[in-house]
Design a protein around this motif. Structure first.
Motif, mmCIF file in Angstrom:
data_model
loop_
_atom_site.group_PDB
_atom_site.id
_atom_site.type_symbol
_atom_site.label_atom_id
_atom_site.label_comp_id
_atom_site.label_asym_id
_atom_site.label_seq_id
_atom_site.Cartn_x
_atom_site.Cartn_y
_atom_site.Cartn_z
ATOM 1 N N ASP A 310 -32.254 50.789 114.667
ATOM 2 C CA ASP A 310 -32.925 52.043 114.962
ATOM 3 C C ASP A 310 -34.430 51.795 115.072
ATOM 4 O OD1 ASP A 310 -34.263 54.780 113.980
ATOM 5 O OD2 ASP A 310 -32.292 55.208 114.849
ATOM 6 N N THR A 311 -35.103 52.700 115.745
ATOM 7 C CA THR A 311 -36.544 52.548 115.943
ATOM 8 C C THR A 311 -37.313 52.536 114.630
ATOM 9 O OG1 THR A 311 -36.704 54.939 116.255
ATOM 10 C CG2 THR A 311 -36.522 53.554 118.242
ATOM 11 N N ASN A 316 -27.503 50.840 112.209
ATOM 12 C CA ASN A 316 -26.161 51.376 112.361
ATOM 13 C C ASN A 316 -25.207 50.198 112.538
ATOM 14 O OD1 ASN A 316 -26.851 54.232 112.416
ATOM 15 N ND2 ASN A 316 -27.815 53.787 114.391
ATOM 16 N N TYR A 345 -23.594 54.600 109.392
ATOM 17 C CA TYR A 345 -24.192 55.308 110.521
ATOM 18 C C TYR A 345 -25.186 56.332 109.994
ATOM 19 C CZ TYR A 345 -24.391 58.960 114.138
ATOM 20 O OH TYR A 345 -24.804 59.913 115.020
ATOM 21 N N LYS A 348 -28.520 62.086 113.036
ATOM 22 C CA LYS A 348 -29.826 62.723 113.152
ATOM 23 C C LYS A 348 -29.689 64.196 113.483
ATOM 24 C CE LYS A 348 -32.337 58.620 114.790
ATOM 25 N NZ LYS A 348 -33.172 58.071 115.891
ATOM 26 N N GLY A 352 -34.647 64.870 115.635
ATOM 27 C CA GLY A 352 -34.789 63.442 115.435
ATOM 28 C C GLY A 352 -34.855 62.996 114.002
ATOM 29 N N VAL A 369 -22.703 55.973 123.292
ATOM 30 C CA VAL A 369 -24.117 55.602 123.200
ATOM 31 C C VAL A 369 -24.850 56.107 124.431
ATOM 32 C CG1 VAL A 369 -25.740 53.687 122.915
ATOM 33 C CG2 VAL A 369 -23.442 53.532 121.924
ATOM 34 N N GLN A 372 -29.657 54.032 124.181
ATOM 35 C CA GLN A 372 -29.688 53.100 123.061
ATOM 36 C C GLN A 372 -29.532 53.780 121.701
ATOM 37 O OE1 GLN A 372 -33.089 50.419 123.442
ATOM 38 N NE2 GLN A 372 -33.124 50.814 125.644
ATOM 39 N N GLU A 373 -29.034 55.001 121.682
ATOM 40 C CA GLU A 373 -28.793 55.710 120.438
ATOM 41 C C GLU A 373 -27.366 56.248 120.415
ATOM 42 O OE1 GLU A 373 -31.600 58.757 119.646
ATOM 43 O OE2 GLU A 373 -33.270 57.379 119.287
ATOM 44 N N GLN A 375 -24.695 58.865 120.163
ATOM 45 C CA GLN A 375 -24.637 60.304 120.403
ATOM 46 C C GLN A 375 -23.528 60.957 119.590
ATOM 47 O OE1 GLN A 375 -26.971 61.982 122.376
ATOM 48 N NE2 GLN A 375 -27.889 59.938 122.201
#
Length: 434
Positions: A310-311, A316, A345, A348, A352, A369, A372-373, A375
């Protein structure tokens, strides 16, 4: 001697050397005959013409210069300056030279020797051997035996296949014209440029490439049953030890790799790892499927593991017995994990912010996905799970048992495939879980 000069050296029944010209000077003190207005020297095997030439009967050595042409029943040789021995039938090449062999093979060289009797040669100074089928071989030094179709290359080797759109590099290699096979080692690199949008760079200690017939393969029955398969041969590439692969849509490392052109699959063995964007996938063995030049999907069998960074630095994670990752336009869009599937996992909120950390256990998990996240996730009915608030995550509970993050191993660009990475998966897993 002037006008219609003819010099015969040797007995008539022993296939003598014959020099013909219009003007010949013969120096008997040093026993050398030479011409300067054009002439021809022929023996039992070759005929050589040039503007200037000289012949020494004692050593049977001839020197030719300016518009040199050697004609042999199997090839022609064009050069500016050439040395030739009428006894050994060996030409010494000392200037830019082109040899055309039965309209099938062309040799470009400026230094070396060529034995016109047994068709063996040693070619120096970045020589090139080009075949009509699109195969070319370049090297600082090339030993070439045309009769058996074998070449040995030393120093900055390049073997290019313009039909398959692939080039094999290295500092040492060998090639056989039968089955178009060869290998490279010492800084070995294969570049596949069949698709300009997805150029592939493969490095390993040793790289092999060869052309196989379907009947020679263990996949023959399955391939022949495929009605869409029309070609009778396919390309196989094998890479051994320290394999590193860079593509713009996926990067890979493993100990050994096999690519089969029959079904466009890449088989990775011994600690394989694949990366795509922020996802890392690993398993005991993996198969990557290529479609229209791009990675379509990848399958991992045995100890399958997937992790997404993750940023904000959260991971995950998913583990199971088998994983299938589907890609679209170079990005992972769907992941299926089966067989005792476990997940960690971080869901969010719409703004966010993190809801918490969710752990689940199921026989099958499907992950969707986007950008890149994750869903959303879909589980089977027999699923158990716990959601921990962010401030109540148990110590050490944010890692699955086989967690490892091998970002330092990942090839970052084409040049990075040569980076020597000392890395062991088992040691990394223990360190991450300490």
């Amino acid at each position: 001697m002037r006008r219609n000069v003819r010099l015969i050296h040797g007995r008539q029944n022993d296939n003598p050397t014959i020099l013909t010209t219009d003007s010949l000077n013969y120096d008997r003190n040093i026993n050398i005959a030479y011409y300067y207005t054009g002439g021809t020297i022929s023996d039992s095997l070759n005929t050589l013409t040039s503007l200037y030439g000289q012949y020494a009967p004692n050593s049977k050595q001839a020197i030719f210069s300016k518009d040199v042409l050697l004609v042999n029943p199997k090839f022609t040789l064009e050069s500016d300056t050439l040395l030739y021995n009428t006894e050994t039938k060996i030409t010494n090449i000392i200037s830019p030279t082109k040899i055309i062999y039965e309209k099938e093979t062309t040799i470009y060289t400026s230094q070396g020797w060529y034995n016109t009797n047994n068709e063996q040669s040693m070619l120096l100074d970045r020589s090139v051997i080009a075949h009509v089928d699109g195969q070319t071989m370049t090297g600082d030094t090339i030993y070439y035996d045309k009769r058996i179709g074998y070449g040995q290359i030393l120093g900055k080797m390049e073997m290019c296949d313009s039909t398959q759109h692939a080039t094999l590099y290295g500092n040492y290699g060998e090639m056989w014209e039968v089955d178009n096979r060869g290998y490279a080692t010492d800084s070995a690199l294969m570049v596949d440029w069949s698709d300009s949008t997805h150029i592939v760079y493969v490095h390993a200690d040793t790289l092999f490439t060869e052309e196989l017939h379907y009947t020679d393969s263990i996949l023959a029955i399955r391939i022949q049953a495929d009605s869409t398969q029309t070609d009778s041969t396919y390309r196989r590439v094998r890479a051994y030890h320290g394999v590193r692969v860079y593509r713009n849509d996926m990067q890979m490392t493993c100990d050994s790799l096999i690519y089969l052109g029959s079904d466009s699959t890449v088989h990775l063995h011994t600690n394989p790892i694949c990366w795509s964007e922020n996802q890392q996938i690993s398993a005991d063995s993996m198969v990557v499927y290529i479609k229209n030049g791009a990675v379509d999907h990848a399958i991992g069998m045995g100890n399958a593991f997937c992790v997404m960074n993750d940023t904000l630095g959260y991971f995950n994670q998913m583990s199971g017995k088998e994983i299938i990752a589907y890609l679209e336009d170079g990005e992972v869009k769907l992941i299926d994990m089966s067989g005792n599937a476990l997940t960690i996992y971080y869901p969010k909120e719409s703004d966010g912010s993190f809801v918490g950390m969710n752990t689940t256990e199921s026989s099958f998990i499907r992950v969707f996905v986007e950008n890149q996240e994750i869903q959303r996730m879909r589980f089977t009915k027999e699923t158990t799970g716990i959601l921990y608030p962010m401030d109540q995550i148990p110590e050490g509970g944010d890692r699955l048992s086989q967690f490892f993050w091998a970002d330092e191993v990942r090839p970052r660009n084409p040049e990075d495939v040569f980076r020597d990475v000392k890395w062991q998966k088992e040691a990394t897993v223990l360190e991450e879980n300490k």
